[in-house]
Design an enzyme around this catalytic site. Structure first.
Site, short mmCIF file in Angstrom:
data_model
loop_
_atom_site.label_atom_id
_atom_site.label_comp_id
_atom_site.label_asym_id
_atom_site.label_seq_id
_atom_site.Cartn_x
_atom_site.Cartn_y
_atom_site.Cartn_z
N LYS A 1 0.83 -1.22 0.00
CA LYS A 1 0.00 0.00 0.00
C LYS A 1 0.86 1.26 0.00
O LYS A 1 0.68 2.16 -0.84
CB LYS A 1 -0.90 -0.01 1.24
CG LYS A 1 -1.55 1.33 1.55
CD LYS A 1 -2.36 1.30 2.83
CE LYS A 1 -1.61 1.62 4.09
NZ LYS A 1 -1.58 3.02 4.53
N ASN A 2 1.77 1.35 0.96
CA ASN A 2 2.48 2.62 1.14
C ASN A 2 3.45 2.92 0.00
O ASN A 2 3.72 4.07 -0.30
CB ASN A 2 3.18 2.64 2.50
CG ASN A 2 2.16 2.76 3.63
OD1 ASN A 2 1.01 3.13 3.40
ND2 ASN A 2 2.55 2.41 4.85
N ARG B 1 -0.26 14.66 13.68
CA ARG B 1 0.69 14.24 12.63
C ARG B 1 1.19 15.49 11.89
O ARG B 1 0.74 15.80 10.78
CB ARG B 1 0.03 13.23 11.69
CG ARG B 1 -0.33 11.92 12.41
CD ARG B 1 -1.02 10.91 11.53
NE ARG B 1 -0.12 10.19 10.65
CZ ARG B 1 -0.49 9.16 9.88
NH1 ARG B 1 -1.74 8.74 9.90
NH2 ARG B 1 0.38 8.55 9.10
N ARG C 1 -9.48 0.26 3.40
CA ARG C 1 -8.58 1.30 2.92
C ARG C 1 -7.20 0.72 2.60
O ARG C 1 -6.50 1.23 1.74
CB ARG C 1 -8.36 2.37 4.02
CG ARG C 1 -9.45 3.40 4.12
CD ARG C 1 -9.03 4.47 5.11
NE ARG C 1 -7.65 4.82 4.88
CZ ARG C 1 -6.76 5.10 5.82
NH1 ARG C 1 -7.11 5.11 7.08
NH2 ARG C 1 -5.51 5.39 5.53
N1 EPU Z 1 6.49 13.84 12.36
C1 EPU Z 1 6.79 15.12 12.78
N2 EPU Z 1 6.97 16.09 11.83
C2 EPU Z 1 6.89 15.84 10.51
C3 EPU Z 1 6.60 14.52 10.08
C4 EPU Z 1 6.41 13.54 11.04
O1 EPU Z 1 6.85 15.41 13.97
O2 EPU Z 1 7.07 16.76 9.70
C5 EPU Z 1 6.29 12.80 13.37
C6 EPU Z 1 4.91 12.16 13.30
O3 EPU Z 1 3.97 12.91 14.04
C7 EPU Z 1 5.16 10.79 13.87
C8 EPU Z 1 6.58 10.48 13.41
O4 EPU Z 1 7.17 11.73 13.07
O5 EPU Z 1 5.11 10.84 15.26
C9 EPU Z 1 6.69 9.57 12.22
O6 EPU Z 1 5.87 10.03 11.16
P1 EPU Z 1 6.20 9.68 9.65
O7 EPU Z 1 6.28 10.94 8.88
O8 EPU Z 1 7.37 8.75 9.59
O9 EPU Z 1 4.91 8.84 9.21
P2 EPU Z 1 3.95 9.10 7.98
O10 EPU Z 1 4.74 9.41 6.78
O11 EPU Z 1 2.88 10.03 8.40
C10 EPU Z 1 4.02 6.63 7.15
C11 EPU Z 1 3.01 5.56 6.80
C12 EPU Z 1 2.36 5.05 8.07
C13 EPU Z 1 3.44 4.47 8.97
C14 EPU Z 1 4.51 5.54 9.25
C15 EPU Z 1 5.67 5.04 10.07
C16 EPU Z 1 2.23 6.10 4.61
C17 EPU Z 1 1.15 6.65 3.75
N3 EPU Z 1 2.01 6.12 5.91
O12 EPU Z 1 3.31 7.67 7.81
O13 EPU Z 1 1.49 4.02 7.67
O14 EPU Z 1 2.87 4.08 10.18
O15 EPU Z 1 5.01 6.06 7.99
O16 EPU Z 1 6.26 3.95 9.45
O17 EPU Z 1 3.23 5.63 4.10
C18 EPU Z 1 -0.34 2.54 7.89
O18 EPU Z 1 0.02 2.05 6.82
O19 EPU Z 1 -1.22 2.04 8.63
C19 EPU Z 1 0.31 3.79 8.33
C20 EPU Z 1 -0.19 4.54 9.30
#
Ligand code: EPU
Length: 429
Positions: A22-23, A123, A399
């Site tokens: 998915k991701n 987030r 989803r």
């Molecule tokens: N964070 C910040 N600032 C930022 C970005 C992130 O503080 O600018 C914090 C977030 O709040 C969080 C941490 O950093 O506490 C990690 O967030 P990250 O950006 O790594 O996650 P994401 O990109 O929002 C993706 C996946 C998630 C998965 C996470 C961690 C996608 C679409 N989503 O989210 O997938 O849990 O990386 O591996 O790729 C899922 O598939 O169920 C899912 C939630």
């Protein structure tokens, strides 16, 4: 409305094939915005998040053709421009944040509405914004739309993330891929789907190196051309099946996997008393004895994935003794705990730590999915529980999991999808 009705107590046996990740699919589909040519992408999972992203591209003027069940041809040569303010769609997924980087990278400016996705606490996107600003852009949020402009043009930069972020890493790659010169991203994430995105873009003519390490180098190219690409298998789907057979007992073969991507999960399963045999592009997973207690701390790849926290939490509920789960990525990952308590789980949460006391059995109950991985965990808990569990809000599962019910039923699960009218619908009927 629909719900899952699951009679627990069946062991799982048989073979199941994992779909595309998915991701990775969401990042790669969105990144086709940067490509002026036809991209044929295979091993796409059939999930509603993918449908949303394809719809976003169509609204932007892309040609999107489904060539078969899992292959799509996308051509973004004639996009209308840098506006992708489709709040009705972008709030349905988290990965719609990638529109910022992709549209900025293609047009030098972007006007996109805010993303949504699973509610796992706050987030923020400060690191994404820091990356865009380092590349010369200005970012303003007005009326729910993120306006990113670069009045003096974009330039390459060295970006050091203050916080590990998958989405931030992906967004900066997307924004930099067509900016002439060398952009260096330090403290980058290493997840397999970041590598998959870099491989896709490189196959379309980009020059990205270091993906899979914490320093990624992007040498900007003038243009990207079309081509063919196949998405990697979904390691979280594979991990979910591993957790399921660990919970119910039985023996399954999980096909279409990259065992290397699953090492963090396999190692933990083995620690908990599960047998995991590496068959190159498949895993045999068997549980015959009791589940052993363990401790887990989730962290960015190659650490234990946060997206396996809820499913592993269920195993801890069924293990002998007390286990500790520490969430190292999201602020609010433990919302699933309240639902498991309805099934008789003994879990105490204090901030980012859950203390799980193993119980002899979980019992069937009416429960609600609160996010995608919570949904996966509730299915696993229901399969292992005594009695019948009814799971609501199943759109969360749809989803992100391709054909989950049919796949589980092929392993002997006996999950029914039941249509029903809720109290409000009945009152208005
Ligand atoms: N964070 C910040 N600032 C930022 C970005 C992130 O503080 O600018 C914090 C977030 O709040 C969080 C941490 O950093 O506490 C990690 O967030 P990250 O950006 O790594 O996650 P994401 O990109 O929002 C993706 C996946 C998630 C998965 C996470 C961690 C996608 C679409 N989503 O989210 O997938 O849990 O990386 O591996 O790729 C899922 O598939 O169920 C899912 C939630």
């Amino acid at each position: 409305m629909r719900k899952y009705v699951i009679k627990g107590g069946n062991e799982l046996h048989g073979e199941v094939t994992v779909s595309g990740f998915k991701n990775a699919a969401l990042a790669i589909i969105t990144s086709t915005i940067l490509v002026e040519g036809s991209c044929i992408i295979s091993n796409i999972p059939k999930i509603s998040d993918v449908t949303v992203h394809l719809e976003i591209l169509k609204r932007m003027g892309a040609s999107v053709k489904l060539l078969d069940d899992t292959t799509v041809e996308i051509n973004c040569a004639h996009l209308r421009g840098s506006r992708a303010a489709f709040d009705d769609l972008t709030r349905k997924t988290r990965a719609s944040t990638y529109l910022m980087g992709a549209v900025l990278g293609r047009f030098g400016s972007a006007h996109v509405s805010m993303s949504g996705g699973c509610n796992l606490g706050s987030r923020p996107i400060d690191q994404h914004i820091k990356g865009f600003e380092s590349l010369g852009a200005k970012v303003e949020i007005r009326n729910g739309i993120i306006h990113i402009t670069a009045p003096d043009g974009m330039h390459p930069a060295r970006i050091y993330f203050d916080q590990r972020t998958v989405g931030g890493t992906i967004n900066v790659i997307l924004a930099a891929v067509r900016v002439p010169g060398l952009t260096i991203i330090e403290n980058a994430n290493k997840e397999p789907h970041i590598v998959d995105l870099a491989n896709f873009l490189n196959a379309m003519g980009a020059e990205i190196s270091g993906a899979g390490t914490d320093v990624i180098k992007v040498r900007g190219v003038h243009k990207l051309h079309g081509g063919m690409y196949s998405i990697i298998p979904d390691q979280i789907e594979a991990g979910t099946f591993m957790a399921a057979v660990a919970a119910t007992g039985g023996e399954i073969v999980i096909r279409n996997v990259i065992p290397k991507h699953l090492e963090c999960i396999s190692t933990k399963m083995i620690e908990m008393g599960i047998e995991v045999v590496d068959l190159d592009d498949a895993l045999l997973v068997r549980r015959t004895g009791e589940l052993r207690r363990t401790n887990v701390k989730t962290m960015p790849y190659p650490g234990y994935p946060t997206d396996m926290n809820p499913q592993t939490g269920v195993l801890m509920c069924l293990a002998r003794g007390t286990s500790i789960m520490t969430e190292g990525v999201f602020q609010d990952r433990f919302r699933y705990v309240d639902e498991l308590r309805r099934m008789g789980a003994h879990i105490q949460v204090d901030g980012q730590i859950a203390i799980v006391e193993g119980v002899h059995n979980l019992s069937g109950a009416p429960v609600q999915c609160c996010d995608l991985r919570c949904g996966a965990a509730l299915i696993i808990a229901a399969l292992a529980a005594q009695g019948v569990t009814e799971i609501g809000n199943i759109e969360h599962v749809e989803r992100g999991y391709d054909n989950m019910v049919a796949k589980f039923n092929s392993l002997g699960a006996g999950i029914e999808i039941v249509e029903f009218q809720d109290e409000e619908e009945l009152a208005n009927a």
